[in-house]
Motif scaffolding. Structure first.
Motif, PDB file in Angstrom:
ATOM      1  N   PRO B 131       0.850  -1.206   0.000  1.00 30.17           N
ATOM      2  CA  PRO B 131       0.000   0.000   0.000  1.00 30.17           C
ATOM      3  C   PRO B 131       0.876   1.242   0.000  1.00 30.17           C
ATOM      4  CG  PRO B 131       0.021  -1.059   2.164  1.00 30.17           C
ATOM      5  CD  PRO B 131       0.755  -1.967   1.232  1.00 30.17           C
ATOM      6  N   GLU B 132       0.412   2.205  -0.757  1.00 28.94           N
ATOM      7  CA  GLU B 132       1.172   3.455  -0.826  1.00 28.94           C
ATOM      8  C   GLU B 132       1.189   4.095   0.553  1.00 28.94           C
ATOM      9  OE1 GLU B 132       2.700   5.311  -3.532  1.00 28.94           O
ATOM     10  OE2 GLU B 132       2.783   3.179  -4.081  1.00 28.94           O
ATOM     11  N   PRO B 133       2.339   4.577   0.963  1.00 29.05           N
ATOM     12  CA  PRO B 133       2.338   5.290   2.235  1.00 29.05           C
ATOM     13  C   PRO B 133       1.477   6.536   2.122  1.00 29.05           C
ATOM     14  CG  PRO B 133       4.571   5.018   1.350  1.00 29.05           C
ATOM     15  CD  PRO B 133       3.612   4.561   0.309  1.00 29.05           C
ATOM     16  N   VAL B 134       0.598   6.685   3.066  1.00 29.00           N
ATOM     17  CA  VAL B 134      -0.270   7.862   3.051  1.00 29.00           C
ATOM     18  C   VAL B 134       0.536   9.042   3.581  1.00 29.00           C
ATOM     19  CG1 VAL B 134      -2.459   8.830   3.789  1.00 29.00           C
ATOM     20  CG2 VAL B 134      -2.190   6.348   3.558  1.00 29.00           C
ATOM     21  N   ALA B 135       0.607  10.052   2.748  1.00 31.17           N
ATOM     22  CA  ALA B 135       1.389  11.214   3.178  1.00 31.17           C
ATOM     23  C   ALA B 135       0.587  12.053   4.160  1.00 31.17           C
ATOM     24  CB  ALA B 135       1.791  12.050   1.977  1.00 31.17           C
ATOM     25  N   VAL B 136       0.713  11.710   5.392  1.00 30.07           N
ATOM     26  CA  VAL B 136       0.031  12.485   6.429  1.00 30.07           C
ATOM     27  C   VAL B 136       1.023  13.539   6.917  1.00 30.07           C
ATOM     28  CG1 VAL B 136      -1.237  12.421   8.594  1.00 30.07           C
ATOM     29  CG2 VAL B 136      -1.250  10.447   7.082  1.00 30.07           C
ATOM     30  N   VAL B 137       1.108  14.580   6.145  1.00 25.57           N
ATOM     31  CA  VAL B 137       2.035  15.637   6.531  1.00 25.57           C
ATOM     32  C   VAL B 137       1.277  16.667   7.348  1.00 25.57           C
ATOM     33  CG1 VAL B 137       3.592  17.423   5.717  1.00 25.57           C
ATOM     34  CG2 VAL B 137       3.404  15.263   4.481  1.00 25.57           C
ATOM     35  N   GLU B 138       1.673  16.803   8.558  1.00 24.38           N
ATOM     36  CA  GLU B 138       1.013  17.786   9.415  1.00 24.38           C
ATOM     37  C   GLU B 138       1.332  19.172   8.890  1.00 24.38           C
ATOM     38  OE1 GLU B 138       0.758  18.876  14.114  1.00 24.38           O
ATOM     39  OE2 GLU B 138       2.671  18.406  13.224  1.00 24.38           O
ATOM     40  N   HIS B 139       0.285  19.976   8.717  1.00 20.09           N
ATOM     41  CA  HIS B 139       0.534  21.328   8.273  1.00 20.09           C
ATOM     42  C   HIS B 139       0.948  22.159   9.465  1.00 20.09           C
ATOM     43  CE1 HIS B 139       0.228  25.117   6.196  1.00 20.09           C
ATOM     44  NE2 HIS B 139      -0.472  25.558   7.203  1.00 20.09           N
ATOM     45  N   ARG B 140       2.195  22.482   9.494  1.00 19.21           N
ATOM     46  CA  ARG B 140       2.669  23.327  10.577  1.00 19.21           C
ATOM     47  C   ARG B 140       3.027  24.663   9.958  1.00 19.21           C
ATOM     48  NH1 ARG B 140       7.707  23.999  13.838  1.00 19.21           N
ATOM     49  NH2 ARG B 140       6.985  24.580  15.901  1.00 19.21           N
ATOM     50  N   THR B 141       2.377  25.706  10.399  1.00 21.47           N
ATOM     51  CA  THR B 141       2.613  27.013   9.819  1.00 21.47           C
ATOM     52  C   THR B 141       4.053  27.443  10.046  1.00 21.47           C
ATOM     53  OG1 THR B 141       0.350  27.492  10.443  1.00 21.47           O
ATOM     54  CG2 THR B 141       1.683  29.336   9.704  1.00 21.47           C
ATOM     55  N   LEU B 142       4.672  27.894   8.984  1.00 20.21           N
ATOM     56  CA  LEU B 142       6.062  28.332   9.095  1.00 20.21           C
ATOM     57  C   LEU B 142       6.122  29.747   9.652  1.00 20.21           C
ATOM     58  CD1 LEU B 142       7.452  27.113   5.643  1.00 20.21           C
ATOM     59  CD2 LEU B 142       7.859  26.083   7.884  1.00 20.21           C
ATOM     60  N   ALA B 143       6.978  29.931  10.647  1.00 18.08           N
ATOM     61  CA  ALA B 143       7.203  31.275  11.181  1.00 18.08           C
ATOM     62  C   ALA B 143       8.457  31.231  12.031  1.00 18.08           C
ATOM     63  CB  ALA B 143       6.015  31.741  12.019  1.00 18.08           C
ATOM     64  N   ALA B 144       9.189  32.320  12.027  1.00 16.10           N
ATOM     65  CA  ALA B 144      10.402  32.390  12.839  1.00 16.10           C
ATOM     66  C   ALA B 144      10.003  32.505  14.315  1.00 16.10           C
ATOM     67  CB  ALA B 144      11.235  33.599  12.420  1.00 16.10           C
ATOM     68  N   PRO B 145      10.869  32.014  15.213  1.00 17.50           N
ATOM     69  CA  PRO B 145      10.528  32.041  16.637  1.00 17.50           C
ATOM     70  C   PRO B 145      10.073  33.409  17.170  1.00 17.50           C
ATOM     71  CG  PRO B 145      12.456  30.682  16.294  1.00 17.50           C
ATOM     72  CD  PRO B 145      12.132  31.297  14.964  1.00 17.50           C
ATOM     73  N   PRO B 146      10.751  34.526  16.810  1.00 21.44           N
ATOM     74  CA  PRO B 146      10.272  35.809  17.352  1.00 21.44           C
ATOM     75  C   PRO B 146       8.866  36.137  16.872  1.00 21.44           C
ATOM     76  CG  PRO B 146      12.449  36.043  16.370  1.00 21.44           C
ATOM     77  CD  PRO B 146      11.960  34.688  16.004  1.00 21.44           C
ATOM     78  N   VAL B 147       8.554  35.704  15.651  1.00 20.74           N
ATOM     79  CA  VAL B 147       7.219  35.965  15.111  1.00 20.74           C
ATOM     80  C   VAL B 147       6.186  35.107  15.849  1.00 20.74           C
ATOM     81  CG1 VAL B 147       5.781  35.837  13.042  1.00 20.74           C
ATOM     82  CG2 VAL B 147       8.144  36.644  12.877  1.00 20.74           C
ATOM     83  N   ARG B 148       6.586  33.857  16.175  1.00 18.53           N
ATOM     84  CA  ARG B 148       5.682  32.999  16.959  1.00 18.53           C
ATOM     85  C   ARG B 148       5.395  33.639  18.310  1.00 18.53           C
ATOM     86  NH1 ARG B 148       4.777  28.184  14.873  1.00 18.53           N
ATOM     87  NH2 ARG B 148       6.137  27.590  13.164  1.00 18.53           N
ATOM     88  N   MET B 149       6.465  34.193  18.888  1.00 17.04           N
ATOM     89  CA  MET B 149       6.321  34.817  20.198  1.00 17.04           C
ATOM     90  C   MET B 149       5.379  36.014  20.103  1.00 17.04           C
ATOM     91  SD  MET B 149       9.703  35.175  22.448  1.00 17.04           S
ATOM     92  CE  MET B 149       9.721  36.768  23.207  1.00 17.04           C
ATOM     93  N   LEU B 150       5.594  36.807  19.052  1.00 15.30           N
ATOM     94  CA  LEU B 150       4.755  37.985  18.853  1.00 15.30           C
ATOM     95  C   LEU B 150       3.300  37.563  18.690  1.00 15.30           C
ATOM     96  CD1 LEU B 150       4.471  41.046  18.205  1.00 15.30           C
ATOM     97  CD2 LEU B 150       4.809  40.448  15.811  1.00 15.30           C
ATOM     98  N   ALA B 151       3.088  36.506  17.906  1.00 12.33           N
ATOM     99  CA  ALA B 151       1.728  36.031  17.658  1.00 12.33           C
ATOM    100  C   ALA B 151       1.078  35.589  18.970  1.00 12.33           C
ATOM    101  CB  ALA B 151       1.746  34.884  16.653  1.00 12.33           C
ATOM    102  N   ALA B 152       1.868  34.874  19.780  1.00 22.42           N
ATOM    103  CA  ALA B 152       1.324  34.414  21.058  1.00 22.42           C
ATOM    104  C   ALA B 152       0.963  35.606  21.932  1.00 22.42           C
ATOM    105  CB  ALA B 152       2.358  33.528  21.758  1.00 22.42           C
ATOM    106  N   ARG B 153       1.811  36.620  21.899  1.00 26.19           N
ATOM    107  CA  ARG B 153       1.574  37.800  22.739  1.00 26.19           C
ATOM    108  C   ARG B 153       0.330  38.562  22.285  1.00 26.19           C
ATOM    109  NH1 ARG B 153       4.555  42.697  22.895  1.00 26.19           N
ATOM    110  NH2 ARG B 153       6.026  41.876  21.382  1.00 26.19           N
ATOM    111  N   LEU B 154       0.147  38.614  20.961  1.00 24.64           N
ATOM    112  CA  LEU B 154      -0.985  39.380  20.443  1.00 24.64           C
ATOM    113  C   LEU B 154      -2.242  38.521  20.321  1.00 24.64           C
ATOM    114  CD1 LEU B 154       0.743  41.468  17.624  1.00 24.64           C
ATOM    115  CD2 LEU B 154       0.241  42.128  19.977  1.00 24.64           C
ATOM    116  N   GLY B 155      -2.113  37.241  20.692  1.00 24.91           N
ATOM    117  CA  GLY B 155      -3.261  36.365  20.606  1.00 24.91           C
ATOM    118  C   GLY B 155      -3.659  36.021  19.184  1.00 24.91           C
ATOM    119  N   VAL B 156      -2.693  36.021  18.279  1.00 25.55           N
ATOM    120  CA  VAL B 156      -2.979  35.688  16.880  1.00 25.55           C
ATOM    121  C   VAL B 156      -2.673  34.212  16.662  1.00 25.55           C
ATOM    122  CG1 VAL B 156      -2.271  36.072  14.496  1.00 25.55           C
ATOM    123  CG2 VAL B 156      -2.504  38.001  16.065  1.00 25.55           C
TER     124      VAL B 156
END
Lengths: 375, 426
Positions: B131-156
């Motif tokens: 059976p073909e391997p099912v490509a279950v690729v988790e969509h993880r949004t790309l963002a640099a760590p400072p941007v992740r931090m900013l998003a968390a701070r702003l509740g985005v």
């Protein structure tokens, strides 16, 4: 015709430059200097303390020899011998307090021994069954760094933290002559000076960065480099355990008094190979090795202690027996070390559970489940 | 009993060594650690210390021959209570050896529900179509760590954003825009720019310029209407002059803008409907007044926010506005202070113009523009006098408010500025 520059001959520094600025309290013949600022710093050592230094050096030399043999016998994957550097390591480590912290390179078995590492802990990593030999917080010494010079940054960072914490502890970073050519080491010194961090940069100049002679990398000398960073520095005879103890005490005192970092260049010699996978006869002469043999750190303290009467044949036999017991313990502990469960590789990567790592662990376990006994 | 000693890897990753010489002969008694042989590897000539105390039973290799790592080099006869049947250990120095007793199952490993991981195929190929391997690729949004931090701070929430960067990377601007209540939009892939004339200059649009452009486009989608009111503000200016002499206001410089802000906040108490925003199928009214102030900075137009402006008195407003504008001009405004306003004032008068038609700060119900204060001949006490006159213009979201509500609100502000004593009644 003699050459003025060490690297013209393709060898390390001459064994004895006769530099009057080099701190020395014990000549190679075992004559002790008892006057002067540095002599006063070790004037408190009584016979028992001196014999303690001697015993440590003899024991760690024997452990080192046994570990080298264990590698030749297939019990260790690799071993970086410290032969010749006993005084530099034991003398400096004996200056440390319990709550001080050490960030070392991979050759500082003597420092680890003084800090309280067991024989099993000394060889676990080299047997390839653990990623760290000991609990850094139990003995106040980080896992030895294999990346050249990287530990200097860790030391400076820890020292800045200690300063902010208002802690009385000082930090020592051990590295070799080759590490002084690394960018990390330069950065560590810059930041240590900038923040007045309580850190001592302890360079064991053992003359050879694997096959690279120190004269080629640092024609002006290692200690002179520190001045460019604004670091007070001292050059010490690294094969003189008393002088090493004295200068390290001074540097640690400075650190604890809030006077910032210092740099120590301990001039010593790696008598053996870089590691058990190295053949030093390919890049250095037998004459050079012989010349350094005459400055042996253990022999010189023995000569002095025999002169004072502290070291008798009986005492020496006792010390040798202690060393032999340590070697036997190392062999027994080493060969008794079991293989780790493969799953344990995931245990100490993060302090807290990590989803990606957990997924890898699950996958690994499933992979392992996929094996079956052959019928 | 007999103990065999197999050649270990004496270097790092060596597979063989040459036996140079034996230092012992068969029948010799040896001590643990005694040198028994000289061996040359590709890296070094090394001496082999004996791993046992005992008698050399047999030498398995001739000097001058090459021995493979793992091959028996010699055998010892030793006194060992453990007996003969102990298998020779696989030493660290032999490296990994093929495990003969176990093998991979042909059917492969059971699938594991790791949530996001797919089990790799086992090493042995399946005889039947796998059976073909099912490509279950988790969509993880790309963002640099400072941007992740900013998003968390702003509740985005990053996973709700479409990043405008390469490969969908969420940028700082994306997060700031999202925090400002904007709908994130995926950037079109940069297309080749058409050629420009020799006397033209192409200025790349980025940063604040880009954010402003995006905000204005969003604003332009809102049906909005602007109304004007010229006001004789001489009494307010006289009041401000008197306050300058007041010890209580010694530390504060109360500007005309602060007075307008105060009037707006007082007027909002009677016209709460203005402090609102359109939200799809509903209108969201806010009790708290977070006052946005449009500030021209070297970086471009910024709208820092004075939080809970409705709770501040005149001195508090003056203080807050001064701090806000100087911080913004220095470029030190925190991203969080650029989001969340409920109504905005833009002071176009500082540039000397009489007035304008401000565009709504998207996500708000109204914006007030303040023109330049100018001495004009004006009707006063039944005659004509030179008075200080300003033109106020108010733009409203016509989905949220009708012209009547906007006009009444604007008129209330005008009355307060024309006769600040009316604040008594507010």
């Amino acid at each position: 015709m003699s050459s003025l520059l060490a690297h013209d001959t393709g060898t390390g520094s001459p064994p004895d430059r006769g530099d009057p600025r080099t701190v020395r309290l014990l000549t190679p013949d075992g004559v002790r200097q008892t006057s002067g600022e540095y002599a006063a710093r070790v004037a408190d050592l009584d016979d028992a303390a001196l014999l303690g230094l001697y015993t440590d050096m003899v024991v760690i030399r024997r452990i080192d020899q046994e570990a080298t043999a264990l590698q030749r016998q297939g019990e260790l994957a690799l071993w970086p011998p410290l032969l010749g550097q006993e005084a530099a390591q034991i003398g400096s480590a004996r200056a440390l307090e319990h709550d001080d912290f050490v960030f070392s390179s991979y050759r500082e078995h003597g420092v680890a021994w003084v800090r309280g590492a067991t024989t099993a802990e000394l060889c676990r990593v080299w047997r390839g069954i653990a990623v760290a030999g000991w609990d850094p917080y139990r003995i106040g010494m980080a896992t030895p760094q294999v990346i050249i010079g990287a530990q200097t940054l860790h030391a400076t960072g820890y020292a800045i933290g200690a300063k902010y914490d208002g802690a009385a502890s000082a930090v020592v970073s051990y590295f070799g002559d080759g590490a002084t050519s690394e960018g990390d080491t330069s950065e560590a010194m810059v930041f240590a000076v900038t923040y007045g961090a309580p850190v001592v940069f302890f360079c064991q100049n053992n003359q050879w960065a694997i096959s690279e002679p120190v004269g080629l990398q640092a024609p002006t000398g290692i200690a002179a480099r520190a001045a460019g960073f604004g670091l007070p520095s001292v050059t010490v005879d690294g094969n003189d355990v008393l002088a090493v103890l004295a200068v390290t005490r001074e540097a640690l005192e400075r650190a604890r008094a809030g006077e910032g970092p210092s740099f120590i260049e301990a001039v010593t010699y790696r008598m053996g190979p870089h590691t058990t996978a190295d053949d030093p006869t390919r890049y250095r002469t037998a004459d050079e090795v012989e010349a350094w043999k005459a400055k042996d750190p253990v022999a010189r303290l023995a000569a002095y202690l025999r002169g004072t009467g502290a070291l008798t044949d009986d005492v020496d036999a006792e010390v040798a027996a202690t060393a032999q017991r340590a070697a036997a313990a190392l062999r027994a502990d080493c060969t008794a070390l079991g293989e780790p469960d493969g799953e344990s590789i995931f245990d100490d990567v993060y302090a807290e559970p990590h989803p990606v790592l957990e997924a890898q662990r699950t996958r690994f376990l499933a992979y392992r489940e996929g094996f079956e006994e052959e019928r | 009993m007999i103990r065999e000693f197999r050649l270990p890897d004496l270097g790092e990753g060596l597979t063989e060594s040459e036996l140079v010489a034996w230092r012992v002969a068969e029948g010799d008694t040896v001590e643990l650690g005694q040198i028994i042989a000289e061996v040359e590897t590709a890296k070094a000539m090394v001496e082999l210390p004996s791993p046992h105390t005992g008698v050399v039973e047999r030498l398995h290799a001739e000097p001058g021959t090459t021995v493979q790592v793992g091959e028996t080099l010699l055998a010892f006869r030793v006194d060992d209570p453990e007996g003969d049947d102990a298998p020779p250990p696989n030493l660290v120095g032999y490296g990994a050896v093929a495990e003969s007793g176990r093998r991979r199952r042909r059917q492969g490993a059971p699938a594991v529900d790791g949530g996001t991981t797919v089990l790799e195929q086992t090493s042995e190929p399946e005889p039947e179509p796998a059976p073909e391997p099912v490509a279950v690729v988790e969509h993880r949004t790309l963002a640099a760590p400072p941007v992740r931090m900013l998003a968390a701070r702003l509740g985005v929430r990053l996973d709700e954003l479409h990043g405008s960067g390469p490969h969908g990377l969420v940028t700082r601007e994306d997060v700031e825009r999202a925090a400002a209540g904007a709908q994130p939009t995926a950037e079109a892939a940069p297309s080749a720019s058409p050629a420009i004339e020799a006397d033209e200059e192409r200025v790349p649009v980025r940063g604040v310029r880009k954010a402003t452009a995006d905000a204005m486009i969003r604003s332009a989608q809102v049906p909005q209407v602007t109304m004007f009111l010229p006001v004789d503000v001489t009494p307010t200016l006289e009041l401000l002059d008197r306050l300058k002499e007041d010890r209580a206001f010694r530390e504060v410089r109360v500007t005309f803008l602060a007075a307008v802000a105060r009037a707006l906040c007082l007027a909002l108490r009677r016209h709460r409907a203005v402090n609102a925003r359109w939200d799809g199928d509903s209108i969201v009214r806010r009790r708290a007044v977070h006052l946005g102030i449009a500030v021209a900075t070297p970086r471009g137009l910024l709208v820092p926010v004075l939080r809970d402006a409705g709770e501040l008195d005149l001195a508090g407003l003056a203080d807050g506005l001064a701090a806000l504008t100087s911080t913004a001009r220095d470029g030190r405004t925190a991203p969080a202070d650029l989001a969340g306003s409920t109504i905005t004032i833009t002071n176009v008068g500082v540039f000397g113009v009489e007035g304008g038609t401000p565009l709504l700060n998207a996500g708000e119900g109204a914006i007030l523009a303040v023109g330049a204060v100018a001495r004009r001949p004006w009707e006063h006490d039944g005659g004509i006098a030179l008075r200080d006159v300003v033109t106020l213009s108010l733009t409203i979201d016509h989905r949220v408010l009708d012209g009547e509500q906007g006009a009444l609100f604007l008129a209330e502000i005008g009355r307060l500025l024309a006769d600040p004593a009316r604040a008594f009644t507010a």
